[in-house]
Design an enzyme around this catalytic site. Sequence first.
Site, mmCIF file in Angstrom:
data_model
loop_
_atom_site.group_PDB
_atom_site.id
_atom_site.type_symbol
_atom_site.label_atom_id
_atom_site.label_comp_id
_atom_site.label_asym_id
_atom_site.label_seq_id
_atom_site.Cartn_x
_atom_site.Cartn_y
_atom_site.Cartn_z
ATOM 1 N N LYS A 1 -1.675 -5.955 -5.844
ATOM 2 C CA LYS A 1 -0.496 -5.434 -6.754
ATOM 3 C C LYS A 1 0.031 -6.709 -7.526
ATOM 4 O O LYS A 1 0.150 -6.865 -8.630
ATOM 5 C CB LYS A 1 0.603 -4.580 -6.116
ATOM 6 C CG LYS A 1 0.251 -3.410 -5.345
ATOM 7 C CD LYS A 1 1.551 -2.725 -4.763
ATOM 8 C CE LYS A 1 2.013 -3.338 -3.729
ATOM 9 N NZ LYS A 1 1.326 -3.694 -2.659
ATOM 10 N N ARG B 1 9.615 1.944 -2.434
ATOM 11 C CA ARG B 1 8.570 1.948 -1.249
ATOM 12 C C ARG B 1 9.227 3.043 -0.265
ATOM 13 O O ARG B 1 8.628 3.012 0.746
ATOM 14 C CB ARG B 1 8.964 0.664 -0.487
ATOM 15 C CG ARG B 1 7.899 -0.329 -0.312
ATOM 16 C CD ARG B 1 8.042 -1.586 0.158
ATOM 17 N NE ARG B 1 7.280 -2.611 0.697
ATOM 18 C CZ ARG B 1 6.814 -3.685 0.104
ATOM 19 N NH1 ARG B 1 7.212 -3.919 -1.332
ATOM 20 N NH2 ARG B 1 5.786 -4.528 0.534
ATOM 21 N N ARG C 1 2.569 -16.915 4.713
ATOM 22 C CA ARG C 1 3.928 -16.267 4.651
ATOM 23 C C ARG C 1 3.844 -15.949 6.194
ATOM 24 O O ARG C 1 2.900 -15.326 6.643
ATOM 25 C CB ARG C 1 3.830 -14.939 3.722
ATOM 26 C CG ARG C 1 4.310 -15.263 2.465
ATOM 27 C CD ARG C 1 4.068 -13.900 1.483
ATOM 28 N NE ARG C 1 4.427 -12.645 2.062
ATOM 29 C CZ ARG C 1 4.304 -11.766 1.284
ATOM 30 N NH1 ARG C 1 3.953 -11.565 0.102
ATOM 31 N NH2 ARG C 1 4.969 -10.382 1.847
ATOM 32 N N ARG D 1 3.234 -3.960 8.983
ATOM 33 C CA ARG D 1 3.419 -3.732 7.681
ATOM 34 C C ARG D 1 2.586 -2.443 7.270
ATOM 35 O O ARG D 1 2.959 -1.589 6.479
ATOM 36 C CB ARG D 1 3.184 -4.744 6.747
ATOM 37 C CG ARG D 1 4.456 -6.025 7.025
ATOM 38 C CD ARG D 1 3.803 -7.059 6.455
ATOM 39 N NE ARG D 1 3.786 -7.212 4.909
ATOM 40 C CZ ARG D 1 3.071 -8.097 4.395
ATOM 41 N NH1 ARG D 1 2.239 -9.243 5.020
ATOM 42 N NH2 ARG D 1 2.973 -8.193 2.945
HETATM 43 P P1 AMP Z 1 6.079 -7.770 -0.460
HETATM 44 O O1 AMP Z 1 5.990 -9.308 -1.046
HETATM 45 O O2 AMP Z 1 6.012 -6.860 -1.681
HETATM 46 O O3 AMP Z 1 4.893 -7.863 0.442
HETATM 47 O O4 AMP Z 1 7.172 -7.589 0.262
HETATM 48 C C1 AMP Z 1 7.563 -8.437 1.456
HETATM 49 C C2 AMP Z 1 8.486 -7.708 2.384
HETATM 50 O O5 AMP Z 1 9.901 -7.640 1.683
HETATM 51 C C3 AMP Z 1 8.161 -6.334 2.949
HETATM 52 O O6 AMP Z 1 7.520 -6.415 4.084
HETATM 53 C C4 AMP Z 1 9.796 -5.768 2.972
HETATM 54 O O7 AMP Z 1 10.053 -6.294 4.199
HETATM 55 C C5 AMP Z 1 10.534 -6.573 1.884
HETATM 56 N N1 AMP Z 1 10.584 -5.521 0.743
HETATM 57 C C6 AMP Z 1 9.866 -5.652 -0.345
HETATM 58 N N2 AMP Z 1 10.167 -4.730 -1.367
HETATM 59 C C7 AMP Z 1 10.784 -3.879 -0.706
HETATM 60 C C8 AMP Z 1 11.401 -2.629 -0.792
HETATM 61 N N3 AMP Z 1 11.116 -1.875 -2.089
HETATM 62 N N4 AMP Z 1 12.008 -2.007 0.036
HETATM 63 C C9 AMP Z 1 12.318 -2.392 1.415
HETATM 64 N N5 AMP Z 1 11.779 -3.694 1.675
HETATM 65 C C10 AMP Z 1 10.980 -4.412 0.683
#
Ligand code: AMP
Length: 214
Positions: free
Chosen positions: A15, A90, A162, A173
Amino acid sequence: MTWRIVLLGPPGAGKGTHAKILSERYGIPHISTGDLLRSQIQSGTALGKRAKTFIDNGRLVPDDLVVEMVKDRLGEPDVRAGYILDGFPRTVEQAKALDEMLKENKAPLNLVLEFDTSEAVIINRLSGRRTCARCNANYHVRNIPPKREGICDQCGSPLVQRKDDQPETIRKRLEVYERQTAPLIEFYKQRQLLRAVNGDLEVKPLQEELAQHF
Ligand code: AMP
């Protein structure tokens, strides 16, 4: 056409990579809630402090915190040109909150792209992912290597893995995605906004597939 797009799919589906390309091509902002939250953590804000434990453990940050953050972001002037939401919504709660916000602005979503991706591909991508701690650019040790090993092509900063890309957290996740986020596929299907693409494809062929939906 003003594109207001959601990218939906598990972590590692691509994404972020595709959002960046589409954002440049169509001249609309890429809004990644993961990036926004990581930058809150880096700046040491109250929100960052509350979000950190959830993120490090591979769990979702509570809806009210994320919804408030997105509301602020969608209030900025650059989103009048449209936007690409990456990693939001999400949960069904978040999707409903987004609907409400957009109803107020009379600017509904017009496309939800679902990145349909197999588990083997996800695990390979996430375990090889390296991220620039400064500018958020993403690389992959084999698929998208930087020109100089361990160094960001764009800003010259060191690349890191990360914390939530470690194997244990990846598993968590994926579970969270299945339980809390996958129901959004049905949610957007019912609203006739959903288009599925093959998230297993490499960057170039997937860009070609995505282009068919614009
Ligand atoms: P990402 O970079 O999109 O993989 O997001 C990393 C982490 O940020 C996720 O595993 C969640 O802990 C948090 N996160 C990101 N977007 C959301 C969201 N829309 N709702 C809740 N937690 C989020």
